[in-house]
Design a protein around this motif. Structure first.
Motif, PDB file in Angstrom:
ATOM      1  N   MET A   1       0.862  -1.257   0.039  1.00 50.27           N
ATOM      2  CA  MET A   1       0.306   0.386   0.153  1.00 50.27           C
ATOM      3  C   MET A   1       0.555   1.605   0.345  1.00 50.27           C
ATOM      4  O   MET A   1       0.575   2.006  -0.537  1.00 50.27           O
ATOM      5  N   THR A   2       2.507   1.085   0.060  1.00 49.02           N
ATOM      6  CA  THR A   2       3.169   2.544   0.984  1.00 49.02           C
ATOM      7  C   THR A   2       3.298   2.542  -0.702  1.00 49.02           C
ATOM      8  O   THR A   2       4.184   4.086  -1.178  1.00 49.02           O
ATOM      9  N   LEU A   3       3.971   1.301  -0.975  1.00 50.25           N
ATOM     10  CA  LEU A   3       4.863   1.671  -2.440  1.00 50.25           C
ATOM     11  C   LEU A   3       3.845   2.606  -3.449  1.00 50.25           C
ATOM     12  O   LEU A   3       4.056   3.407  -3.800  1.00 50.25           O
ATOM     13  N   ALA A   4       2.547   1.683  -3.515  1.00 54.71           N
ATOM     14  CA  ALA A   4       1.579   2.057  -4.522  1.00 54.71           C
ATOM     15  C   ALA A   4       1.377   3.682  -4.320  1.00 54.71           C
ATOM     16  O   ALA A   4       0.979   3.933  -5.108  1.00 54.71           O
ATOM     17  N   PHE A   5       1.248   4.252  -3.027  1.00 54.91           N
ATOM     18  CA  PHE A   5       1.556   5.419  -2.635  1.00 54.91           C
ATOM     19  C   PHE A   5       1.883   6.257  -2.980  1.00 54.91           C
ATOM     20  O   PHE A   5       2.397   7.459  -3.624  1.00 54.91           O
ATOM     21  N   LYS A   6       3.494   6.381  -2.602  1.00 55.80           N
ATOM     22  CA  LYS A   6       4.442   6.529  -3.186  1.00 55.80           C
ATOM     23  C   LYS A   6       4.379   6.845  -4.753  1.00 55.80           C
ATOM     24  O   LYS A   6       5.014   7.970  -5.369  1.00 55.80           O
ATOM     25  N   ALA A   7       4.025   5.874  -5.302  1.00 57.51           N
ATOM     26  CA  ALA A   7       4.432   5.351  -6.773  1.00 57.51           C
ATOM     27  C   ALA A   7       2.757   6.929  -7.420  1.00 57.51           C
ATOM     28  O   ALA A   7       3.678   7.176  -8.289  1.00 57.51           O
ATOM     29  N   GLN A   8       2.476   6.709  -6.880  1.00 58.61           N
ATOM     30  CA  GLN A   8       1.502   8.120  -7.437  1.00 58.61           C
ATOM     31  C   GLN A   8       1.683   9.022  -6.918  1.00 58.61           C
ATOM     32  O   GLN A   8       1.495  10.023  -7.378  1.00 58.61           O
ATOM     33  N   LEU A   9       2.290   9.609  -5.933  1.00 63.46           N
ATOM     34  CA  LEU A   9       3.241  11.043  -5.892  1.00 63.46           C
ATOM     35  C   LEU A   9       4.074  11.019  -6.841  1.00 63.46           C
ATOM     36  O   LEU A   9       4.087  12.562  -7.134  1.00 63.46           O
ATOM     37  N   LYS A  10       4.488  10.290  -8.063  1.00 64.26           N
ATOM     38  CA  LYS A  10       5.059  11.320  -8.775  1.00 64.26           C
ATOM     39  C   LYS A  10       5.350  12.000  -9.906  1.00 64.26           C
ATOM     40  O   LYS A  10       4.126  11.930 -10.189  1.00 64.26           O
TER      41      LYS A  10
END
Length: 117
Positions: free
Chosen positions: A108-117
């Protein structure tokens, strides 16, 4: 009123996970109080702490950096769980449950992180 990080599902899940890990750490032998108990509790608390701290940052790259710290803390908790299992402080069933929780939180954290890019 409130802080924006309080609305984030990853922060809410990280808070719950941290409390669960803290309860687990309290069950470890007393000789682990300054070692594994402390390490796993601090790592688990660090997950939510970094999410909240990063959310205050004004730039996406900075928030991304703090999310990276959260992911590293999740990996640290997983390693501590392996140590706890090897030392027979937890059984396989509890290990599997907490491992899955950590895995889900990391994804979930990695997916959220990817959305921020």
């Amino acid at each position: 009123m409130g802080f924006k990080f309080e609305k984030l599902i990853i922060w809410q899940k990280a808070m719950d996970f941290g409390e669960e890990i803290n309860l687990l750490a309290e069950s470890f032998p007393k000789r682990e109080i300054y070692n594994l108990s402390s390490q796993i509790s601090r790592a688990a608390d660090s997950i939510a702490l970094n999410i909240s701290e990063g959310s205050i940052e004004q730039s996406k790259p900075e928030f991304n950096r703090f999310l990276g710290y959260s992911v590293r803390s999740i990996a640290e908790v997983v390693t501590c769980l392996h140590k706890a299992k090897r030392r027979n402080y937890i059984n396989q069933g509890l290990f599997d449950k907490l491992y899955k929780d950590a895995f889900d939180l990391m994804n979930m954290t990695l997916a959220f992180k990817a959305q921020l890019k």
